[in-house]
Design an enzyme around this catalytic site. Structure first.
Site, short mmCIF file in Angstrom:
data_model
loop_
_atom_site.label_atom_id
_atom_site.label_comp_id
_atom_site.label_asym_id
_atom_site.label_seq_id
_atom_site.Cartn_x
_atom_site.Cartn_y
_atom_site.Cartn_z
N GLY A 298 -47.41 -39.54 164.02
CA GLY A 298 -47.18 -38.41 164.91
C GLY A 298 -48.09 -37.26 164.55
O GLY A 298 -48.49 -37.11 163.38
N GLY A 300 -47.60 -34.03 166.49
CA GLY A 300 -47.08 -32.86 167.18
C GLY A 300 -46.82 -31.72 166.21
O GLY A 300 -47.17 -31.79 165.03
N ALA A 446 -41.30 -25.41 163.67
CA ALA A 446 -42.56 -25.77 163.01
C ALA A 446 -43.40 -24.55 162.66
O ALA A 446 -43.97 -24.46 161.57
CB ALA A 446 -43.35 -26.72 163.91
N LYS A 498 -27.26 -31.83 168.56
CA LYS A 498 -27.41 -30.37 168.64
C LYS A 498 -28.33 -29.97 169.79
O LYS A 498 -28.23 -28.86 170.32
CB LYS A 498 -27.89 -29.82 167.31
CG LYS A 498 -29.21 -30.41 166.79
CD LYS A 498 -30.44 -29.68 167.29
CE LYS A 498 -31.70 -30.35 166.81
NZ LYS A 498 -32.92 -29.63 167.25
N ARG A 562 -36.99 -25.24 171.52
CA ARG A 562 -37.60 -25.43 172.84
C ARG A 562 -36.58 -25.82 173.91
O ARG A 562 -36.73 -25.45 175.06
CB ARG A 562 -38.70 -26.49 172.73
CG ARG A 562 -38.21 -27.92 172.52
CD ARG A 562 -39.33 -28.91 172.32
NE ARG A 562 -39.95 -28.77 171.02
CZ ARG A 562 -40.63 -29.76 170.43
NH1 ARG A 562 -40.81 -30.91 171.04
NH2 ARG A 562 -41.14 -29.60 169.23
N LYS A 594 -42.66 -32.29 174.14
CA LYS A 594 -41.63 -32.86 174.99
C LYS A 594 -40.24 -32.33 174.62
O LYS A 594 -39.95 -32.06 173.47
CB LYS A 594 -41.64 -34.40 174.86
CG LYS A 594 -42.94 -35.05 175.30
CD LYS A 594 -43.22 -34.82 176.78
CE LYS A 594 -44.51 -35.48 177.21
NZ LYS A 594 -44.81 -35.21 178.64
N GLN A 596 -36.38 -32.93 174.01
CA GLN A 596 -35.58 -34.06 173.54
C GLN A 596 -34.16 -34.00 174.07
O GLN A 596 -33.49 -35.01 174.18
CB GLN A 596 -35.57 -34.06 172.00
CG GLN A 596 -36.93 -34.34 171.39
CD GLN A 596 -36.91 -34.33 169.87
OE1 GLN A 596 -36.18 -33.56 169.26
NE2 GLN A 596 -37.70 -35.17 169.25
#
Length: 676
Positions: A298, A300, A446, A498, A562, A594, A596
Site C-alpha cells: 500500500g 496511501g 496520517a 468506528k 475522512r 477512499k 471505508q
C-alpha cells in the site's frame, strides 16, 4: 554412537524449507550439501571409518532455541580464535609440537583435561614477562576467527548475554574479551599459579594452575554454565565450540539448552557427528539470527505514515539489529503520475509521496515497486494497508508468493460478508495465505503522525507473544506509542465499526447540531460497537474498547477522520437543497483516497439482516438506510423512534437481541421537535 539430546522445548515452529533456503541463499555463505566431502582435517577416528555428514541445517527446534537464546557461551580456542592459546604460547616458547599433541588428546577425549593442562604448563614454563611479550606479539584482533566480532556485536545489540568459557587460561583470554567488549565477569577460565618474589612482591615463576576453577577438569563447561544459571535467570543458553569438552555442556540438565559445533578451524569427528547443528563459519549463525525483511503493501496516506516510522525503526532505531534495513513498498498503480512525473519514480528518488502525504520523508531505505510479487516474496513481515474494498483482491494475488513463516499485520479496517457469516480481514488473510495475521488499530490521522504529534495504537494478536513483540519494535517510537492486546478480533472490530459511527457524527454536524447530539451519537455508537463485537466473537474482551483501538480510534475518527468530513459535507448539501452523492464528494474531497465507512456499513447491515438483529442496532441501521437513500439525513436525529433497544441490564444478558425478547423501548423525540 547414540545421539545426545541437545535441545529443550522450543516456543514455536519455523519452516525447515525456509531455513534451508535462507542458509543456502544468503550472500557470502556457501553451505555444502554434503559436508563429508569437505577437505578438512578430521581427527579422533580411524581413517578407514566413513564419516557421518554433520548437520549443517539445524532442526526447527535447534533454530528456535538459537533465535530465542538470551545467553550464548563461546569456547575460545579454535572457536573465537584461529588457534589454541596454549599451543600458540608453546610455539612462542619453542615447544610447539609437544604442546599441540597434548591439546589434541584433551579435545578428542583421549586425555583428562586437568592432566593435559598440567603437562602443557610444565613444558611451556613461562614467566609473566613471557606472557606480556606473547600478547604484544599476538594481539587479539589478529587472532579472531572470521565473523566472530560481527556475531558478538549482533548478539549484544539484541540484549543477549555473551560469555567466554574456556579450558585455557584467563591471562591469555582477557585481552580477547576486552577486544570483543565482553566484561571480565563473563569470562570463565583457568588461572595460572605463580611463585611470588618475597622481596618485590611480583610473580616470577609458573608453578601450575588453580584447580578450584570450574573449567579445570572434564565437564567444566557444564559447571560453569550451571554457575551462570544460578546467578541469572536465563531461559535459553547456547554453547558454541569445537571440542568434546564443549559438547559436554548439553549432557546435563544444568548445562546448555543447545550445543552448536564449530568446524571453521578444525573439524573433530565426534563433535561433528553428535552436534545437533554444525557450522563452518560464524556468518551462518549471524544469518540464522534472522534480520527480518519488511514489506509494506500500500502507498496511501496511512501506509506512508507507517512507512515513515518503519524506515527509521529498521535502521537508526534498530538497536537489536533484528531488521533488514531495506523496506519494500508496493504501489498499486505504477503508472500514476504527480505533476507530470511518475509517482513511483518520485518515491524512489525523492523518498516522499507528494500525492498522499506531502512533506513527510518515507526514508531513503524504502524501495517502491509496482510488482506485488517482488515486494512480498522474501518478506518476513508484511504490513497490509490498502482500502478494504480492494484488500481481498490484493491478498489473493499474494497467495503462493508469501513465505510460509511470514507474518502479516493488517492496518485495513473492514470485513467481508460470506455465506457462512462475517469474515474479518485478519481471518481472510490467514485463510488465503496460511500465515498468522495480527492487526494494528488506533485513533490516528496520517498527517499528524507525519508531524510527529503524539499518537498511539494497539496491536491485536492471537499468535505468539514473541511475534507480537517483534511487531511492536517495528512500529513503536517516541511519538507513536504501541501497546499489545491479545484480542485480535476485538481490536479489529473496533477499527472496523468506528467508521460507521464517524459517518453518523458527520451527519449530525452537517445538520448543524451541537455537542450534545454529537456526544449522544458517539455514546450509542460505542455501545453498538461493543454489542456487535461480542455477539459475533464472544471471546472479545471488554477492556479492548477502552484501548487506543476502541475509544481512542472512535474519538479521532469522529473528530477529524475522512468519513466524518465527507458525511458532514453530504448532510450540508442536503440541508442546503443541493444534494450531492457520497461518491462525488469522495472524489472531490479525498484526492484519490477512499471512504471505508460506506462499505463497512453495508457489510455490517448484511450481517444484521442475515441474523435478524437490525432492531438491536438502531444507529447502525439508520445510518445504513440514510446512505442507501431510503431515509433522509435528518433521520439520524430520530434513530431510536421506532426501533426497540435493550436496556443496559438486558444487553448484558443477550448481546444479540430479537423481537421475541420483549426489548425495552427507549423514548426519543421526533425530528420535528428539534430546534436550531
Amino acid at each position: 554412537m547414540p545421539e545426545v539430546a541437545q535441545t529443550r522445548s522450543a516456543k514455536e515452529n519455523f519452516s525447515q524449507d525456509n531455513v534451508v533456503q535462507d542458509l543456502k541463499s544468503t550472500a557470502g555463505l556457501n553451505v555444502p550439501d554434503n559436508c563429508a566431502d569437505k577437505k578438512r582435517s578430521v581427527q579422533g577416528a580411524a581413517e578407514e571409518q566413513q564419516p557421518v555428514a554433520p548437520r549443517v541445517i539445524p532442526s526447527e527446534q535447534a533454530l528456535m532455541t538459537w533465535r530465542t537464546a538470551d545467553c550464548v557461551c563461546f569456547d575460545v580456542d579454535c572457536t573465537v580464535t584461529v588457534n589454541d592459546s596454549l599451543d600458540l604460547l608453546g610455539e612462542f616458547m619453542g615447544c610447539k609440537e609437544e604442546v599441540e599433541e597434548l591439546t589434541n588428546q584433551a579435545m578428542d577425549g583421549a586425555m583428562n583435561l586437568g592432566q593435559s593442562l598440567e603437562e602443557r604448563l610444565k613444558i611451556i614454563n613461562c614467566t609473566p614477562a613471557d606472557i606480556r611479550r606473547f600478547i604484544a606479539a599476538h594481539p587479539p584482533e589478529k587472532r579472531l576467527t572470521p565473523g566472530i566480532e560481527r556475531l558478538v556485536k549482533m548478539l549484544k545489540k539484541r540484549g543477549v548475554a555473551v560469555y567466554l568459557i574456556s579450558g585455557g587460561f584467563r591471562e591469555l583470554i582477557l585481552p580477547i574479551a576486552k577486544h570483543l567488549g565482553i566484561p571480565k565477569d563473563h569470562v570463565y577460565a583457568n588461572r595460572m599459579n605463580w611463585q611470588w618474589d618475597d622481596e618485590t612482591g611480583a610473580p616470577t615463576r609458573l608453578v601450575g594452575f588453580d584447580d578450584a576453577q570450574p573449567t579445570a577438569y572434564n565437564h567444566g563447561k557444564v559447571r560453569a554454565i550451571a554457575t551462570i544459571r544460578s546467578l541469572h535467570p536465563y531461559n535459553n543458553v547456547v554453547m558454541i565450540g569445537d571440542g568434546i569438552t564443549d559438547l559436554e555442556a548439553v549432557q546435563s540438565s544444568e548445562g546448555a539448552d543447545l550445543f552448536i559445533g564449530y568446524g571453521g578451524v578444525i573439524e573433530r569427528r565426534a563433535v561433528a557427528e553428535q552436534a545437533e547443528w554444525f557450522v563452518y563459519d560464524h556468518g551462518s549463525l549471524a544469518q540464522a539470527l534472522r534480520q527480518y525483511r519488511v514489506a509494506v503493501v500500500g502507498s496511501g496516506s496511512f501506509a506512508c505514515a507507517m512507512t515513515h516510522i518503519i524506515s527509521h525503526n529498521v535502521t537508526e532505531g534498530d538497536q537489536m539489529d533484528q531488521f533488514n534495513s531495506s523496506v519494500r513498498m508496493w504501489v498499486h498503480n505504477d503508472k500514476a503520475t504527480f505533476e507530470g512525473r511518475l509517482l513511483l519514480d518520485i518515491i524512489n528518488t525523492e523518498h516522499v509521496n507528494p500525492k498522499y502525504l506531502p512533506g513527510v520523508s518515507l526514508g531513503s531505505n524504502v524501495v517502491a515497486s509496482g510488482d506485488l510479487g517482488e515486494v512480498v516474496r522474501d518478506a518476513d513481515i508484511i504490513v497490509l494497508c490498502v482500502p478494504h474494498q480492494y484488500v481481498h483482491t490484493v491478498v489473493r494475488k499474494m497467495a503462493g508468493q508469501v513465505k510460509r513463516d511470514a507474518q502479516v499485520v493488517s492496518l485495513t479496517k473492514g470485513m467481508r460478508v460470506m455465506r457462512e457469516g462475517p469474515q474479518l480481514i485478519s481471518q481472510m488473510v490467514k485463510k488465503q495465505l496460511g500465515v498468522d495475521c495480527s492487526v494494528l488499530m488506533g485513533g490516528n490521522l496520517a498527517a499528524e503522525i507525519g508531524k510527529h504529534d503524539l499518537s498511539e495504537a494497539v496491536i491485536g494478536y492471537t499468535g505468539s507473544s514473541e511475534g507480537a513483540a517483534l511487531l511492536r519494535q517495528l512500529f513503536n517510537c517516541p511519538f507513536f506509542n504501541v501497546s499489545l492486546v491479545q484480542d485480535a478480533a476485538g481490536t479489529e472490530m473496533c477499527g472496523t465499526l468506528k467508521n460507521i459511527v464517524a459517518l453518523g457524527v458527520g451527519l449530525v454536524e452537517g445538520l448543524g447540531c451541537g455537542i450534545n447530539t454529537t456526544a449522544a451519537i458517539m455514546r450509542q455508537g460505542l455501545c453498538e460497537m461493543r454489542k456487535l463485537s461480542k455477539a459475533l466473537y464472544p471471546s472479545v474482551r471488554d477492556d479492548t474498547f477502552m484501548e487506543a483501538c476502541g475509544l481512542g480510534d472512535l474519538l479521532a475518527s469522529c473528530m477529524g477522520g475522512r468519513n466524518r468530513r465527507v458525511a458532514e459535507a453530504f448532510a450540508q448539501a442536503w440541508k442546503a437543497g443541493s444534494p450531492v452523492s457520497m461518491m462525488q464528494l469522495e472524489a472531490q474531497m479525498l484526492g484519490g483516497q477512499k471512504l471505508q465507512g460506506l462499505g463497512t456499513s453495508e457489510e455490517v447491515q448484511q450481517v444484521l439482516r442475515m441474523k435478524g438483529w437490525e432492531d438491536g442496532y438502531p444507529l447502525f441501521t439508520t445510518i445504513n438506510k440514510i446512505f442507501a437513500g431510503s431515509l433522509p439525513p435528518s433521520a439520524i436525529l430520530s434513530y431510536m423512534s421506532n426501533t426497540p433497544a435493550l436496556s443496559t441490564s438486558e444487553e448484558e444478558e443477550d448481546v444479540a437481541p430479537s423481537r421475541s425478547k420483549g426489548a425495552t423501548l427507549r423514548p426519543a423525540a421526533p425530528a420535528s421537535t428539534y430546534t436550531k
